[in-house]
Design a protein around this motif. Sequence first.
Motif, PDB file in Angstrom:
ATOM      1  N   GLY A 191      34.641 -27.695  13.036  1.00 40.62           N
ATOM      2  CA  GLY A 191      35.326 -27.635  14.321  1.00 40.62           C
ATOM      3  C   GLY A 191      34.449 -28.088  15.468  1.00 40.62           C
ATOM      4  N   LEU A 192      33.144 -27.787  15.380  1.00 38.97           N
ATOM      5  CA  LEU A 192      32.200 -28.183  16.428  1.00 38.97           C
ATOM      6  C   LEU A 192      30.824 -28.366  15.815  1.00 38.97           C
ATOM      7  CD1 LEU A 192      31.940 -26.926  20.032  1.00 38.97           C
ATOM      8  CD2 LEU A 192      29.866 -26.938  18.648  1.00 38.97           C
ATOM      9  N   VAL A 193      30.163 -29.442  16.197  1.00 43.81           N
ATOM     10  CA  VAL A 193      28.809 -29.727  15.713  1.00 43.81           C
ATOM     11  C   VAL A 193      27.894 -29.969  16.897  1.00 43.81           C
ATOM     12  CG1 VAL A 193      27.358 -31.337  14.410  1.00 43.81           C
ATOM     13  CG2 VAL A 193      29.627 -30.720  13.533  1.00 43.81           C
ATOM     14  N   LYS A 194      26.790 -29.223  16.942  1.00 42.26           N
ATOM     15  CA  LYS A 194      25.734 -29.477  17.921  1.00 42.26           C
ATOM     16  C   LYS A 194      24.540 -30.082  17.196  1.00 42.26           C
ATOM     17  CE  LYS A 194      26.391 -26.411  21.873  1.00 42.26           C
ATOM     18  NZ  LYS A 194      25.727 -25.421  22.747  1.00 42.26           N
ATOM     19  N   VAL A 195      23.964 -31.107  17.802  1.00 35.30           N
ATOM     20  CA  VAL A 195      22.805 -31.780  17.226  1.00 35.30           C
ATOM     21  C   VAL A 195      21.603 -31.517  18.117  1.00 35.30           C
ATOM     22  CG1 VAL A 195      21.830 -33.946  16.427  1.00 35.30           C
ATOM     23  CG2 VAL A 195      24.285 -33.571  16.288  1.00 35.30           C
ATOM     24  N   CYS A 196      20.635 -30.822  17.563  1.00 32.80           N
ATOM     25  CA  CYS A 196      19.387 -30.553  18.282  1.00 32.80           C
ATOM     26  C   CYS A 196      18.395 -31.647  17.894  1.00 32.80           C
ATOM     27  CB  CYS A 196      18.863 -29.173  17.885  1.00 32.80           C
ATOM     28  SG  CYS A 196      17.308 -28.733  18.677  1.00 32.80           S
ATOM     29  N   THR A 197      18.045 -32.486  18.874  1.00 33.39           N
ATOM     30  CA  THR A 197      17.196 -33.640  18.587  1.00 33.39           C
ATOM     31  C   THR A 197      16.407 -34.020  19.831  1.00 33.39           C
ATOM     32  OG1 THR A 197      17.224 -35.865  17.605  1.00 33.39           O
ATOM     33  CG2 THR A 197      18.954 -35.360  19.200  1.00 33.39           C
ATOM     34  N   ASP A 198      15.514 -34.961  19.695  1.00 37.93           N
ATOM     35  CA  ASP A 198      14.757 -35.455  20.844  1.00 37.93           C
ATOM     36  C   ASP A 198      15.715 -36.075  21.854  1.00 37.93           C
ATOM     37  OD1 ASP A 198      13.102 -37.551  22.403  1.00 37.93           O
ATOM     38  OD2 ASP A 198      11.557 -36.432  21.309  1.00 37.93           O
ATOM     39  N   SER A 199      15.510 -35.825  23.136  1.00 35.43           N
ATOM     40  CA  SER A 199      16.417 -36.343  24.160  1.00 35.43           C
ATOM     41  C   SER A 199      16.488 -37.864  24.153  1.00 35.43           C
ATOM     42  CB  SER A 199      15.983 -35.855  25.548  1.00 35.43           C
ATOM     43  OG  SER A 199      14.661 -36.299  25.854  1.00 35.43           O
ATOM     44  N   TYR A 200      15.482 -38.519  23.608  1.00 32.31           N
ATOM     45  CA  TYR A 200      15.494 -39.974  23.479  1.00 32.31           C
ATOM     46  C   TYR A 200      16.692 -40.437  22.643  1.00 32.31           C
ATOM     47  CZ  TYR A 200      13.706 -44.685  22.449  1.00 32.31           C
ATOM     48  OH  TYR A 200      13.563 -46.050  22.323  1.00 32.31           O
ATOM     49  N   ASN A 201      17.126 -39.568  21.725  1.00 34.19           N
ATOM     50  CA  ASN A 201      18.227 -39.923  20.819  1.00 34.19           C
ATOM     51  C   ASN A 201      19.609 -39.657  21.400  1.00 34.19           C
ATOM     52  OD1 ASN A 201      16.438 -40.700  18.787  1.00 34.19           O
ATOM     53  ND2 ASN A 201      16.385 -38.660  17.879  1.00 34.19           N
ATOM     54  N   PHE A 202      19.689 -38.961  22.526  1.00 36.50           N
ATOM     55  CA  PHE A 202      20.991 -38.569  23.064  1.00 36.50           C
ATOM     56  C   PHE A 202      21.939 -39.760  23.266  1.00 36.50           C
ATOM     57  CE2 PHE A 202      19.976 -34.214  25.210  1.00 36.50           C
ATOM     58  CZ  PHE A 202      19.489 -33.741  24.020  1.00 36.50           C
ATOM     59  N   PRO A 203      21.500 -40.835  23.946  1.00 35.59           N
ATOM     60  CA  PRO A 203      22.436 -41.956  24.156  1.00 35.59           C
ATOM     61  C   PRO A 203      22.925 -42.567  22.840  1.00 35.59           C
ATOM     62  CG  PRO A 203      20.528 -42.167  25.594  1.00 35.59           C
ATOM     63  CD  PRO A 203      20.205 -41.087  24.622  1.00 35.59           C
ATOM     64  N   ILE A 204      22.040 -42.624  21.841  1.00 38.93           N
ATOM     65  CA  ILE A 204      22.425 -43.192  20.553  1.00 38.93           C
ATOM     66  C   ILE A 204      23.507 -42.338  19.910  1.00 38.93           C
ATOM     67  CG2 ILE A 204      21.582 -43.827  18.252  1.00 38.93           C
ATOM     68  CD1 ILE A 204      18.779 -44.142  19.578  1.00 38.93           C
ATOM     69  N   LEU A 205      23.310 -41.026  19.929  1.00 40.87           N
ATOM     70  CA  LEU A 205      24.290 -40.126  19.327  1.00 40.87           C
ATOM     71  C   LEU A 205      25.601 -40.131  20.090  1.00 40.87           C
ATOM     72  CD1 LEU A 205      21.897 -37.266  18.345  1.00 40.87           C
ATOM     73  CD2 LEU A 205      23.699 -38.091  16.843  1.00 40.87           C
ATOM     74  N   GLN A 206      25.524 -40.164  21.418  1.00 36.51           N
ATOM     75  CA  GLN A 206      26.753 -40.084  22.209  1.00 36.51           C
ATOM     76  C   GLN A 206      27.596 -41.342  22.083  1.00 36.51           C
ATOM     77  OE1 GLN A 206      24.942 -38.996  25.960  1.00 36.51           O
ATOM     78  NE2 GLN A 206      25.145 -36.814  25.525  1.00 36.51           N
ATOM     79  N   ILE A 207      26.957 -42.447  21.709  1.00 36.84           N
ATOM     80  CA  ILE A 207      27.708 -43.672  21.426  1.00 36.84           C
ATOM     81  C   ILE A 207      28.188 -43.683  19.973  1.00 36.84           C
ATOM     82  CG2 ILE A 207      27.519 -46.173  21.193  1.00 36.84           C
ATOM     83  CD1 ILE A 207      25.547 -46.087  23.580  1.00 36.84           C
ATOM     84  N   SER A 208      27.322 -43.283  19.056  1.00 35.77           N
ATOM     85  CA  SER A 208      27.629 -43.386  17.631  1.00 35.77           C
ATOM     86  C   SER A 208      28.575 -42.286  17.145  1.00 35.77           C
ATOM     87  CB  SER A 208      26.337 -43.321  16.806  1.00 35.77           C
ATOM     88  OG  SER A 208      25.449 -44.352  17.182  1.00 35.77           O
ATOM     89  N   VAL A 209      28.388 -41.077  17.682  1.00 39.60           N
ATOM     90  CA  VAL A 209      29.210 -39.930  17.261  1.00 39.60           C
ATOM     91  C   VAL A 209      29.618 -39.153  18.514  1.00 39.60           C
ATOM     92  CG1 VAL A 209      29.442 -38.124  15.504  1.00 39.60           C
ATOM     93  CG2 VAL A 209      27.552 -39.756  15.347  1.00 39.60           C
ATOM     94  N   PRO A 210      30.560 -39.673  19.301  1.00 43.35           N
ATOM     95  CA  PRO A 210      30.892 -39.024  20.574  1.00 43.35           C
ATOM     96  C   PRO A 210      31.486 -37.630  20.411  1.00 43.35           C
ATOM     97  CG  PRO A 210      32.474 -40.758  20.048  1.00 43.35           C
ATOM     98  CD  PRO A 210      31.364 -40.892  19.072  1.00 43.35           C
ATOM     99  N   GLU A 211      31.888 -37.273  19.188  1.00 47.41           N
ATOM    100  CA  GLU A 211      32.485 -35.959  18.964  1.00 47.41           C
ATOM    101  C   GLU A 211      31.464 -34.830  18.951  1.00 47.41           C
ATOM    102  OE1 GLU A 211      34.868 -39.186  16.941  1.00 47.41           O
ATOM    103  OE2 GLU A 211      32.759 -38.558  16.937  1.00 47.41           O
ATOM    104  N   VAL A 212      30.180 -35.142  18.772  1.00 46.32           N
ATOM    105  CA  VAL A 212      29.178 -34.083  18.686  1.00 46.32           C
ATOM    106  C   VAL A 212      28.542 -33.813  20.048  1.00 46.32           C
ATOM    107  CG1 VAL A 212      28.684 -34.700  16.300  1.00 46.32           C
ATOM    108  CG2 VAL A 212      27.194 -35.555  18.114  1.00 46.32           C
ATOM    109  N   ILE A 213      27.899 -32.662  20.155  1.00 41.95           N
ATOM    110  CA  ILE A 213      27.218 -32.247  21.382  1.00 41.95           C
ATOM    111  C   ILE A 213      25.718 -32.345  21.148  1.00 41.95           C
ATOM    112  CG2 ILE A 213      26.806 -30.338  22.984  1.00 41.95           C
ATOM    113  CD1 ILE A 213      29.598 -29.279  22.173  1.00 41.95           C
ATOM    114  N   CYS A 214      25.022 -32.988  22.056  1.00 42.88           N
ATOM    115  CA  CYS A 214      23.569 -33.123  21.963  1.00 42.88           C
ATOM    116  C   CYS A 214      22.895 -31.975  22.710  1.00 42.88           C
ATOM    117  CB  CYS A 214      23.114 -34.446  22.566  1.00 42.88           C
ATOM    118  SG  CYS A 214      23.738 -35.895  21.704  1.00 42.88           S
TER     119      CYS A 214
END
Length: 286
Positions: A57-80
């Motif tokens: 139902g909800l996925v949070k990804v804990c990662t380096d902030s450098y990766n945030f733009p990549i994740l938000q483009i690649s998997v917009p459904e998840v929360i960084c």
Amino acid sequence: MKIIGLTDRKFVNTVIRKRPRDVHKGDCGKVLLVCGSVGMAGAAVLCSKAAMRSGSGLVKVCTDSYNFPILQISVPEVICTQWDDVKDDLLQYDAVAIGPGMGVDDRTKKILRDILIGYDKTIVIDADGLNAVSESGELQTLIAERSAPIIMTPHIVEAGRLLRDRLGDRSARELDKLTLADMIVKKYGCVAVIKGADTLVAVSQDEAYTNITGNPGMATAGSGDVLTGIIASFAGQGMSAEDAARAGVFVHGMSGNFAADSLGEYGLIAGDIINNLPLALKDLID
């Protein structure tokens, strides 16, 4: 330890069922994935997309902030998010996975230590999480003494690192999966997923199951990250650690088989496994 039987469709149909019409995303599991580092955003993308495609139902990804733009483009459904923003409220999550693409350094070891101490539901440890464990006697002790469930997902080489003190002069490649699983379960008290052809899932010191799905095309970079996301998703949706591991391995292999049917084995990549997850789950439910 003995191989009790197979992880097959009959078993998976007992734990993956059609959802009720009035289900809410809050009923489908809230998962935290600690993964990815600078230059390794792909691991976080694959792991988190697999968790979403497996029904979380909800996925949070804990990662380096450098990766945030990549994740938000690649998997917009998840929360960084970052570790400092989640470490004090871990109990809100229904399952936690750690390791893919993190690197093995003091920070990885500290985060894993904090999770082992501060979180009392299912933890999935993979990749660099396993490598961190292999280098830290403290982490090994915390895992062995923990009462809440842990799923460890090593391939043969990672299993050898985890058992360095037990193998002596032997190589892990000299031993079969059942022997390795038996040694890992006895040392760490976890559910052990020994990856590879005919992946073996040991659910206790007595019982192990051989998976029947999968194909050689799945021996590709990122395939393990996908598996971690699937298992964490199923655990977050309420499956026991044992069922989540077995069902996750089966669905992962089934999705890989669907991908190979349409694309062949040579050109299969980890993203193809993810793309076929909805089809595999639909086929199981139908």
